[in-house]
Each structure stands twice: as structure tokens, then as C-alpha cells.
Design an enzyme around this catalytic site. Structure first.
Site, mmCIF file in Angstrom:
data_model
loop_
_atom_site.group_PDB
_atom_site.id
_atom_site.type_symbol
_atom_site.label_atom_id
_atom_site.label_comp_id
_atom_site.label_asym_id
_atom_site.label_seq_id
_atom_site.Cartn_x
_atom_site.Cartn_y
_atom_site.Cartn_z
ATOM 1 C CG HIS A 37 5.901 -5.724 -3.149
ATOM 2 N ND1 HIS A 37 5.628 -7.060 -3.307
ATOM 3 C CD2 HIS A 37 5.283 -5.356 -2.004
ATOM 4 C CE1 HIS A 37 4.895 -7.481 -2.295
ATOM 5 N NE2 HIS A 37 4.664 -6.459 -1.488
ATOM 6 C CE LYS A 102 12.790 -18.268 2.569
ATOM 7 N NZ LYS A 102 13.332 -19.543 2.126
#
Length: 186
Positions: A37, A102
Site C-alpha cells: 500500500h 479483519k
């Protein structure tokens, strides 16, 4: 509710998803964790082409283990998502459709999900081998030097997920906690 999401992925296909719904995805999903990212964001800031089209993409926050013989990928359980919170709003603003991971997200990510009509989906933590069975192909497409954190293009069939954040502001973690506290008080 239960939904099947297939390619082509578009915002109109996820508009009806609500926090708590079950979703089974079939199609192309990309992997990227925090190191990837960071690189993608830096590339965007420099005006460079990134490894895949962000618009309508689904990114799975996963660093899979090496594949066993005859398998496209090793265990592929979700990574804790807050590590991507610094980068997610920018990608959502560029049209990313969904994130898979998550754990909770920060306020900026939640706002970006609503602003962009996107969703955040939770994979089952602790079920990495099960998740890997739904991955039919895996190909490293960028940042091979990152090893498990390299960007991969996956083809998944019926990847089982749960909607955590929906495009209307629904948040399963908040709603689930509230429902639990209400039932425990009775």
C-alpha cells in the site's frame, strides 16, 4: 441476507449489502498489505501507473504462505486491517470497491467507505487454509521483493466473507456489540 458477487465488480452490485450480510466472491481479487500500500500510494503521488486498475477493485489484506505442491497459494488468512488505514481512503476515493481483512477501521476509512459507496468485508480469522481452498490461481504482479507482501492477482471462487462496513454507514462491529449488550442485559 446472502449474496454472490461476481465480475465485473461494480458499485451498483454492492449498494444493497448491509453490515452482517454474507457475501461469496467469484472473480479477480488483488492482495496488498501495508508495504505494498505504501508503494502504491507513492506511485500515485508521483503520477506513475500502479500494478492494477484501482477502480472497482477488491483488495485482500493477506500475506500468504508459500504454496504446497499442486496448489496456487499457501494459507491465506486475513491481515489486521488497521495497518492499511493510512492508505485506504485515497484508494477508495480513486474508486476501489471493497477491502477484505479483519478488525476495526478508523473513522477516516469508515467515512471513505460511505462517501464512495464501497464496502469493507471480513474474512474469517484463523481459517487461512479454508480461505486458500477458494483461491484457484495466484500470480505475483508487483513488488516481488516484498515476498509474502507482494501484490498478487488472485482468481477466487465463492470466497466466504461478511460485510462489516456498508455504503450506508452500517458497522457490524458496533451493531454486534450493541445487540450483545442488549441481550446480556435481559
Amino acid at each position: 441476507m446472502e449474496y454472490r458477487l461476481t465480475e465485473p465488480f461494480t458499485k451498483d452490485k454492492v449498494n444493497n449489502f448491509r453490515a452482517g450480510d454474507k457475501v461469496y466472491i467469484t472473480g479477480t481479487v488483488y492482495t496488498a498489505r501495508d508495504a505494498a500500500h505504501k508503494r502504491i500510494t507513492e506511485m500515485l503521488e508521483r503520477g506513475e501507473e500502479v500494478p492494477f486498475a484501482i477502480e472497482n477493485s477488491i483488495i485482500y489484506y493477506v500475506g500468504p504462505t508459500p504454496a504446497k505442491p499442486g496448489r496456487p497459494i499457501g494459507s491465506a488468512g486475513p491481515t489486521t486491517s488497521y495497518r492499511m488505514d493510512a492508505y485506504a481512503p485515497k484508494l477508495l476515493d480513486l474508486g476501489q470497491l471493497a477491502m477484505i481483512g479483519k478488525g476495526q477501521r478508523n473513522e477516516e476509512v469508515m467515512d471513505a467507505v460511505v462517501r464512495n459507496g464501497a464496502v469493507y468485508l471480513a474474512a474469517i480469522g484463523g481459517a487461512a487454509a479454508l480461505m486458500a481452498k477458494q483461491i484457484k490461481t495466484a500470480e505475483v504482479i508487483a513488488f516481488e521483493d516484498l515476498g509474502a507482501e507482494a501484490v498478487r492477482k488472485l482468481y477466487v471462487e465463492d470466497l466466504p466473507l461478511t460485510v462489516v462496513l456498508d455504503s450506508t454507514g452500517g458497522n457490524l462491529y458496533e451493531e454486534g456489540r450493541e445487540n450483545y449488550l442488549k441481550s446480556a442485559a435481559k
